[in-house]
Design an enzyme around this catalytic site. Structure first.
Site, mmCIF file in Angstrom:
data_model
loop_
_atom_site.group_PDB
_atom_site.id
_atom_site.type_symbol
_atom_site.label_atom_id
_atom_site.label_comp_id
_atom_site.label_asym_id
_atom_site.label_seq_id
_atom_site.Cartn_x
_atom_site.Cartn_y
_atom_site.Cartn_z
ATOM 1 N N ASP A 53 0.864 -1.174 0.000
ATOM 2 C CA ASP A 53 0.000 0.000 0.000
ATOM 3 C C ASP A 53 0.907 1.232 0.000
ATOM 4 O O ASP A 53 2.127 1.135 0.139
ATOM 5 C CB ASP A 53 -0.951 -0.043 1.224
ATOM 6 C CG ASP A 53 -2.198 0.790 0.987
ATOM 7 O OD1 ASP A 53 -3.229 0.526 1.638
ATOM 8 O OD2 ASP A 53 -2.154 1.703 0.139
HETATM 9 C C1 GLC Z 1 -4.502 4.161 -0.287
HETATM 10 C C2 GLC Z 1 -5.346 2.989 0.157
HETATM 11 C C3 GLC Z 1 -5.400 1.857 -0.829
HETATM 12 C C4 GLC Z 1 -5.270 2.387 -2.240
HETATM 13 C C5 GLC Z 1 -3.888 3.003 -2.380
HETATM 14 C C6 GLC Z 1 -3.674 3.617 -3.766
HETATM 15 O O1 GLC Z 1 -3.799 4.691 0.790
HETATM 16 O O2 GLC Z 1 -5.069 2.427 1.431
HETATM 17 O O3 GLC Z 1 -6.647 1.189 -0.630
HETATM 18 O O4 GLC Z 1 -5.426 1.335 -3.173
HETATM 19 O O5 GLC Z 1 -3.626 3.971 -1.383
HETATM 20 O O6 GLC Z 1 -4.539 4.701 -3.941
#
Ligand code: GLC
Length: 724
Positions: A266
Site C-alpha cells: 500500500d
Molecule cells: C490508499 C489505500 C489503498 C489504495 C492506495 C492507492 O492509501 O489504502 O486502498 O489502493 O492507497 O490509492
C-alpha cells in the site's frame, strides 16, 4: 486481444539490475514522464533517488486516457528496452459513472448486480487507460467508527466473499488483455478492518482462529476467483506490520494458499515500517518487505534507493529479484501491453462510454437495489400527485453523494435529491430548505424556523439527512457516529411541524439513529448512492421502485456498542431481560440494550412478505450427505417486490464457542403480487465447519439449528443433527 506470446524471459535476460529494480517501483503519475529538474523538489523532499526515475515500471493516480497515452508514449520512447508502464487506479465503485459504495451494493444481496456494476466500471476504466484496479476491498468489519466500512460488504464473511469474488470475475473476465476488462487487486491483507477502536491505521490484535474464521475467508474467495494481485494492509497484525509479516505473506499467503500473483504494497507502507517502530533504516525496511514477498513498492523510497545496493552487497540474490520482475513482466504480458501499450484505451471510447445512458441506468438500478428501507409506518411510498412538497435538510439539494473513492466521477455528474424529484415530478410544487449547513454544524434558529414553517405548509416532507462524504472513507474515522451536527434537533422540529415526513439518509456507515427512529415515520437509507442517487431515491420514495436492500452492517443504538455484529457467540451470561432493562450480572449495558437498532439482514419493502414455512427433508445427516431446506414466502400485497430469503445456522455445542447465528445462504427473489415463492437451500457438512482451538478446520457432530428471517429475528428455527 488473446494470449500474448511475448518472451518475457528473453526480455529479462537483457535487463540491467537497475532496469529490473525499476519494474518493482510504482510512483504517482505526477512523478513519471517529467524531467528530473521538474520533479526534483517533490521527489527529493520525498527522498527518492532520481537516478531510478527512468526505470519505474508502473504508475497510479493519473487522470484519463490522454494523460495515460502521453506518459506511456514518452516512457516507451525513452526506455532502452521500450518496456510499457502498467497503469493502476482505485476503481472502487465506478470509474466515471459512479454506483453506490460497496457497503451499499452489498446491501443489495445481489451478486449479479454487483457483477453488472463492476463490468460497467471495467469498460469505462479500461477505456480511460486503467489496466489494474485496486479492487475489491474485502476487509471484514465490525466497527462502524472506521471510515472505510464504506468500502466493504460488512460483517458477514460469507457475503463479503461472494461479493468480492463477483467483483474479481467481473473486472477480469476470461482474459485481462480484453479492452473491456482489467486486472484486479484484492486488499488489504489482512484484517485492516479490525483496527482497534475503529480508528484508521490503528493496531490489530486478533487471534489466528478469529482471523481464519471471519477475516480471511473473503480474501481467499477472491484468490480462488483468480485475482491477479494482492495488497497487504497498512496495519500491524499481532505486532508485525502486514508488509513485514512473514506468517501472513509467506506461511499463509504463499505456502498455504499458494498465491503466486503480484503483491504490491500500500502507499508508502514500506516507508512506514519506520513509524511502526520496526526499523529506522529504509534499506532494512526494503529488505524485509522484499524478502517477505512484496513485489512492487508503491510510493516509498525503499526499493528505488536500496534494492540494487542490497543485491550488489549480496544480501538479496539477483535470482529473487528476477522472480519478482518476471511476475511483473508476466502481468504486463497478460494485459497484452507488449502488443498494445494502451490496452485498447482511447479518447473516443472513454467519451462514448462514460456516463452513457446504459451505464447511468445500471448505476440507478444499483442505487435502487442497494437502498434499505429501515422504517416505514406506511407513509411511504408517497403519492405522486402530491401538491406541495417540502425538501428539507443538508442533503435536500446536495450533489455530494458520490461517496469516498469516487475515482474520476464528478460531483456535478450526480443527481441530487431535488434534481431526482424534479425529474420524476416535473409539475410538483417543491420548496427546498437546507435547515442547516451542508456541514451540519453551523445553525441559526432562523433556519430551523424557516424549515418548520415550510414543513407545516407542505402536504408531504422529505427530510434529507446524513453525514458529509468527508466523514467517510480513508482516514475518516469518527468517535461518535450519531447524525452530525444539529440534524436530530432539525428532525424534531420538522417532524413536529408535519407528521407526514419521510427521512432519506446519505451516509457511508451505519449511524446511530436511535433518536430519529423514535420520531420518524419512515427512514430510507440511500448510503452514498453515486451518480444516479437522486433519481433512484425519488423513484423509491414515490413507488416507481420498491425497496429491497438489507442491512449488511449492524446499526448501533449507541456508539458505545461498537464493535457490534450479529454473528457473535452467546457468552456465559447472555442477557435475558428486555432490551431496555439492564440485567445485573449478565452481559448487558446500563442505559442501552445489546441488540442493534437495525440488525444484519433487516430491510423493509412496500410489499408484505409473509414467511409461511421452512421445511427440512431430514433432521440428521452424516458427512457427505445433505439436508434440503424449503422456505415458502408469500407476497401478501398488491405490489410485486424482491425479498432476500436468508438461511441462518447455529452450532449449539462445539469445542469452541460458536456464533448464535451465521448466514450460510441467501437468495434474492422477485415475488409477484399475491404470489408465493419457494426457495430451496442445500446444507452440507462443509458449511458447518469452523476453526477449533488449534485452528483445525473441522465440523463436530451434534445438534444444529437452521432458521430463516434475519438476524435477531429468526423464524421457523428447527434442529438437525450431524452424526459422526
Ligand atoms: C490508499 C489505500 C489503498 C489504495 C492506495 C492507492 O492509501 O489504502 O486502498 O489502493 O492507497 O490509492
Amino acid at each position: 486481444m488473446g494470449k500474448s506470446t511475448f518472451d518475457t524471459k528473453a526480455l529479462l535476460a537483457k535487463m540491467t539490475l537497475e532496469e529490473k529494480v525499476g519494474q518493482l517501483i510504482q510512483l504517482n503519475a505526477g512523478f513519471i514522464g517529467k524531467s528530473v529538474a521538474e520533479i526534483t523538489g517533490p521527489l527529493q523532499s520525498f527522498g527518492f533517488d532520481n537516478t531510478m526515475l527512468p526505470y519505474v515500471g508502473s504508475t497510479l493516480n493519473f487522470h484519463g486516457v490522454e494523460e495515460m497515452k502521453a506518459i506511456q508514449d514518452k516512457h516507451m520512447a525513452e526506455d532502452r528496452l521500450h518496456i510499457p508502464l502498467v497503469f493502476m487506479m482505485d476503481i472502487i465503485h465506478g470509474y466515471r459513472t459512479i454506483y453506490p459504495i460497496p457497503l451499499a451494493r452489498g446491501a443489495s444481496f445481489d451478486p449479479d448486480l454487483v457483477t453488472e456494476c463492476s463490468k460497467m466500471a471495467a469498460k469505462e476504466g479500461s477505456a480511460g487507460g486503467v489496466q489494474v484496479t485496486f479492487t475489491p476491498m474485502v476487509d471484514y468489519v465490525r466497527d462502524a467508527r472506521w471510515g472505510r466500512v464504506m468500502e466493504t460488504c460488512g460483517e458477514d464473511p460469507y457475503l463479503n466473499g461472494v461479493m468480492g469474488a463477483a467483483q474479481v470475475r467481473a473486472f477480469q473476465g476470461d482474459d485481462i488483455s480484453d479492452p473491456d476488462h482489467m486486472a484486479a487487486c484484492v486488499k488489504h491483507f489482512a484484517a485492516y478492518g479490525g483496527a482497534e477502536a475503529g480508528r484508521d491505521y490503528n493496531t490489530v490484535e486478533i487471534s489466528e482462529r478469529l482471523l481464519r474464521e471471519y477475516y480471511f475467508p473473503a480474501y481467499k474467495a477472491c484468490i480462488d476467483a483468480g485475482v491477479t494481485m494482492l495488497m497487504p494492509s497498512f496495519n500491524s497484525l499481532n505486532g508485525v506490520p502486514s508488509i513485514a509479516n512473514e506468517w501472513l505473506l509467506q506461511d499463509v499467503l504463499k505456502k498455504e494458499w499458494k498465491f503466486d500473483g503480484v503483491v504490491i504494497s500500500d502507499y508508502n507502507a514500506i516507508g512506514e515500517l519506520k513509524r511502526h517502530g520496526i526499523t529506522g533504516d529504509a534499506k532494512e525496511a526494503a529488505r524485509m518487505a522484499f524478502e517477505n514477498g512484496c513485489d512492487i513498492d508503491m510510493m516509498s523510497v525503499g526499493y528505488g534507493n536500496h534494492l540494487a545496493e542490497l543485491v550488489r552487497e549480496g544480501t538479496i540474490s539477483e535470482e529473487k529479484i528476477d522472480e519478482a520482475v518476471l511476475k511483473v513482466l508476466e502481468l504486463k504480458k497478460a494485459l497484452g501491453l507488449f502488443e498494445d501499450p494502451y490496452h485498447g484505451a482511447s479518447e473516443e471510447k472513454e467519451k462514448a462510454l462514460c456516463l452513457c445512458e446504459e451505464h447511468r441506468e445500471i448505476a440507478r438500478r444499483a442505487a435502487e437495489e442497494s437502498a434499505v428501507l429501515l422504517k416505514n409506518n406506511g407513509i411511504l411510498p408517497l403519492p405522486k400527485n402530491v401538491k406541495k412538497l417540502a425538501l428539507i435538510g443538508p442533503f435536500a439539494d446536495n450533489q455530494e453523494i458520490r461517496g469516498s473513492w469516487g475515482c474520476n466521477g464528478k460531483t456535478e455528474d450526480c443527481t441530487s435529491m431535488y434534481m431526482g424529484i424534479r425529474n420524476l415530478l416535473p409539475d410538483a410544487e417543491i420548496t427546498v430548505c437546507r435547515g442547516c449547513s451542508n456541514y451540519f454544524d453551523e445553525i441559526g434558529e432562523e433556519e430551523f424556523e424557516e424549515a418548520a414553517r415550510i414543513a407545516s405548509e407542505a402536504d408531504a416532507v422529505i427530510l434529507c439527512l446524513g453525514e458529509p462524504q468527508k466523514y467517510s472513507g480513508e482516514g475518516n474515522s469518527r468517535a461518535d457516529i450519531t447524525l452530525p451536527g444539529v440534524q436530530d434537533a432539525l428532525a424534531r422540529k420538522v417532524i413536529a411541524a408535519n407528521a407526514n415526513t419521510a427521512v432519506v439518509l446519505f451516509n457511508g456507515r451505519p449511524l446511530v439513529l436511535k433518536e430519529l427512529d423514535a420520531i420518524a415515520p419512515a427512514i430510507l437509507d440511500m448510503w452514498f448512492p453515486g451518480t444516479e442517487g437522486g433519481n433512484a431515491a425519488a423513484r423509491l420514495l414515490f413507488g416507481d421502485a420498491n425497496p429491497s436492500g438489507k442491512v449488511t452492517m449492524s446499526f448501533p443504538k449507541a456508539t458505545g456498542q461498537c464493535p457490534i455484529y450479529y454473528n457473535h457467540p452467546s457468552t456465559g451470561r447472555p442477557k435475558r431481560y428486555p432490551e431496555d432493562q439492564h440485567q445485573p450480572y449478565a452481559s448487558s449495558y446500563i442505559g442501552c440494550g445489546n441488540l442493534a437498532l437495525y440488525p444484519f439482514g433487516h430491510g423493509l419493502s412496500y410489499s408484505n412478505f409473509v414467511y409461511e414455512s421452512m421445511e427440512l427433508d431430514r433432521t440428521s445427516m452424516t458427512k457427505g450427505e445433505k439436508i434440503a431446506v424449503t422456505i415458502r414466502v408469500r407476497n401478501d400485497s398488491d405490489r410485486a417486490g424482491k425479498e432476500v430469503v436468508q438461511l441462518y445456522m447455529h452450532d449449539l455445542y462445539a469445542s469452541t464457542v460458536r456464533p448464535i447465528q451465521s448466514l450460510i445462504g441467501f437468495k434474492k427473489v422477485e415475488i409477484g403480487a399475491g404470489e408465493t415463492a419457494t426457495v430451496t437451500f442445500e446444507v452440507t457438512e462443509p458449511m458447518l465447519r469452523f476453526y477449533d482451538a488449534k485452528c483445525n478446520f473441522v465440523s463436530e457432530a451434534g445438534e444444529f439449528t437452521l432458521s430463516t428471517g434475519y438476524a435477531d429475528n429468526l423464524l421457523f428455527t428447527q434442529s438437525f443433527f450431524l452424526n459422526e
